[in-house]
Design a protein around this motif. Structure first.
Motif, mmCIF file in Angstrom:
data_model
loop_
_atom_site.group_PDB
_atom_site.id
_atom_site.type_symbol
_atom_site.label_atom_id
_atom_site.label_comp_id
_atom_site.label_asym_id
_atom_site.label_seq_id
_atom_site.Cartn_x
_atom_site.Cartn_y
_atom_site.Cartn_z
ATOM 1 N N LEU A 16 0.888 -1.152 0.000
ATOM 2 C CA LEU A 16 0.000 0.000 0.000
ATOM 3 C C LEU A 16 0.929 1.206 0.000
ATOM 4 O O LEU A 16 1.767 1.341 0.903
ATOM 5 C CB LEU A 16 -0.883 0.005 1.247
ATOM 6 C CG LEU A 16 -1.753 1.240 1.454
ATOM 7 C CD1 LEU A 16 -2.782 1.352 0.337
ATOM 8 C CD2 LEU A 16 -2.428 1.181 2.808
ATOM 9 N N VAL A 17 0.838 2.045 -1.040
ATOM 10 C CA VAL A 17 1.788 3.148 -1.193
ATOM 11 C C VAL A 17 1.079 4.491 -1.254
ATOM 12 O O VAL A 17 -0.111 4.567 -1.565
ATOM 13 C CB VAL A 17 2.677 2.972 -2.452
ATOM 14 C CG1 VAL A 17 3.499 1.704 -2.383
ATOM 15 C CG2 VAL A 17 1.856 3.020 -3.719
ATOM 16 N N ARG A 18 1.849 5.534 -0.964
ATOM 17 C CA ARG A 18 1.368 6.913 -1.116
ATOM 18 C C ARG A 18 2.279 7.591 -2.132
ATOM 19 O O ARG A 18 3.497 7.676 -1.937
ATOM 20 C CB ARG A 18 1.419 7.651 0.215
ATOM 21 C CG ARG A 18 1.017 9.123 0.066
ATOM 22 C CD ARG A 18 1.052 9.928 1.342
ATOM 23 N NE ARG A 18 2.107 9.500 2.228
ATOM 24 C CZ ARG A 18 1.996 9.458 3.551
ATOM 25 N NH1 ARG A 18 0.896 9.801 4.136
ATOM 26 N NH2 ARG A 18 3.013 9.075 4.294
ATOM 27 N N TYR A 19 1.663 8.028 -3.234
ATOM 28 C CA TYR A 19 2.429 8.711 -4.275
ATOM 29 C C TYR A 19 2.671 10.159 -3.871
ATOM 30 O O TYR A 19 1.817 10.791 -3.250
ATOM 31 C CB TYR A 19 1.688 8.658 -5.615
ATOM 32 C CG TYR A 19 1.750 7.296 -6.238
ATOM 33 C CD1 TYR A 19 2.823 6.930 -7.036
ATOM 34 C CD2 TYR A 19 0.743 6.362 -6.003
ATOM 35 C CE1 TYR A 19 2.892 5.667 -7.600
ATOM 36 C CE2 TYR A 19 0.814 5.100 -6.550
ATOM 37 C CZ TYR A 19 1.880 4.769 -7.353
ATOM 38 O OH TYR A 19 1.954 3.519 -7.893
ATOM 39 N N GLY A 21 4.550 13.331 -1.919
ATOM 40 C CA GLY A 21 4.820 13.538 -0.504
ATOM 41 C C GLY A 21 6.304 13.465 -0.195
ATOM 42 O O GLY A 21 7.113 13.010 -0.998
ATOM 43 N N GLN A 27 12.451 5.303 5.342
ATOM 44 C CA GLN A 27 11.207 4.838 4.741
ATOM 45 C C GLN A 27 11.476 3.896 3.562
ATOM 46 O O GLN A 27 12.470 4.047 2.854
ATOM 47 C CB GLN A 27 10.368 6.012 4.230
ATOM 48 C CG GLN A 27 9.707 6.807 5.311
ATOM 49 C CD GLN A 27 8.832 7.898 4.722
ATOM 50 O OE1 GLN A 27 9.285 8.685 3.890
ATOM 51 N NE2 GLN A 27 7.594 7.937 5.161
ATOM 52 N N ALA A 80 7.005 6.861 -4.754
ATOM 53 C CA ALA A 80 6.050 6.671 -3.660
ATOM 54 C C ALA A 80 6.755 6.157 -2.418
ATOM 55 O O ALA A 80 7.857 5.608 -2.490
ATOM 56 C CB ALA A 80 4.970 5.670 -4.083
ATOM 57 N N THR A 81 6.080 6.324 -1.288
ATOM 58 C CA THR A 81 6.537 5.713 -0.033
ATOM 59 C C THR A 81 5.569 4.592 0.310
ATOM 60 O O THR A 81 4.359 4.709 0.092
ATOM 61 C CB THR A 81 6.584 6.736 1.118
ATOM 62 O OG1 THR A 81 5.300 7.332 1.275
ATOM 63 C CG2 THR A 81 7.626 7.803 0.861
ATOM 64 N N ALA A 82 6.104 3.512 0.835
ATOM 65 C CA ALA A 82 5.271 2.361 1.194
ATOM 66 C C ALA A 82 4.751 2.536 2.616
ATOM 67 O O ALA A 82 5.515 2.809 3.537
ATOM 68 C CB ALA A 82 6.084 1.074 1.081
ATOM 69 N N LEU A 83 3.444 2.379 2.791
ATOM 70 C CA LEU A 83 2.814 2.534 4.094
ATOM 71 C C LEU A 83 2.626 1.200 4.805
ATOM 72 O O LEU A 83 2.745 1.117 6.020
ATOM 73 C CB LEU A 83 1.451 3.218 3.944
ATOM 74 C CG LEU A 83 1.454 4.573 3.236
ATOM 75 C CD1 LEU A 83 0.025 5.058 3.031
ATOM 76 C CD2 LEU A 83 2.268 5.567 4.033
#
Length: 129
Positions: A16-19, A21, A27, A80-83
């Motif tokens: 689950l990633v956030r593009y 930011g 991270q 992206a960063t992985a959540l």
């Protein structure tokens, strides 16, 4: 995913990633490979450098395919960063007999979804290399 991010991630894990930011050291990030930009890579952002992010794998026994090979990754290639990671369950017909039990199912449920927190030891691993 290959073995470079073990034990944090295993082959077949979904992220689950956030593009976009801000990226912080430690991270897990998704990036385009600097030399093969149609290839997506998952690594840990170790530190910010003049040329971009220095990224490393979590597996000290498989130190390939990271910034030690291709240098700092420019900001525009960090996507992206992985959540969190989701570990899919093996299909029952492909799982060993002992993985089909209620106990095995409950064990999977308790560990299938895990948040990916920043690992502050990434910069110390970088200094050790």
């Amino acid at each position: 995913m290959g073995p470079s991010m073990a034990p944090t991630l295993e082959n077949g894990d979904q992220l689950l990633v956030r593009y976009g930011g801000a990226v912080r050291p430690g991270q897990v990030v998704v990036l385009r490979h600097p030399f093969q930009q149609d290839l997506l890579v998952v690594k840990r952002a170790a530190e910010r450098r003049a040329g971009g992010w220095w990224v490393l794998g979590d597996n000290p026994y498989n130190p390939t395919g990271d910034s030690t090979d291709y240098g700092a990754v420019p900001d525009e290639l960090v996507l992206a960063t992985a959540l969190a990671r989701f570990r899919p369950r093996q299909r029952p017909e492909h799982a060993p007999e002992d993985h089909r039990s209620l106990r095995a199912w409950l064990s999977w449920v308790s560990s299938a979804l895990r948040p990916l927190r920043a690992d502050s030891s990434a910069s110390s691993r970088l200094r050790a290399r």
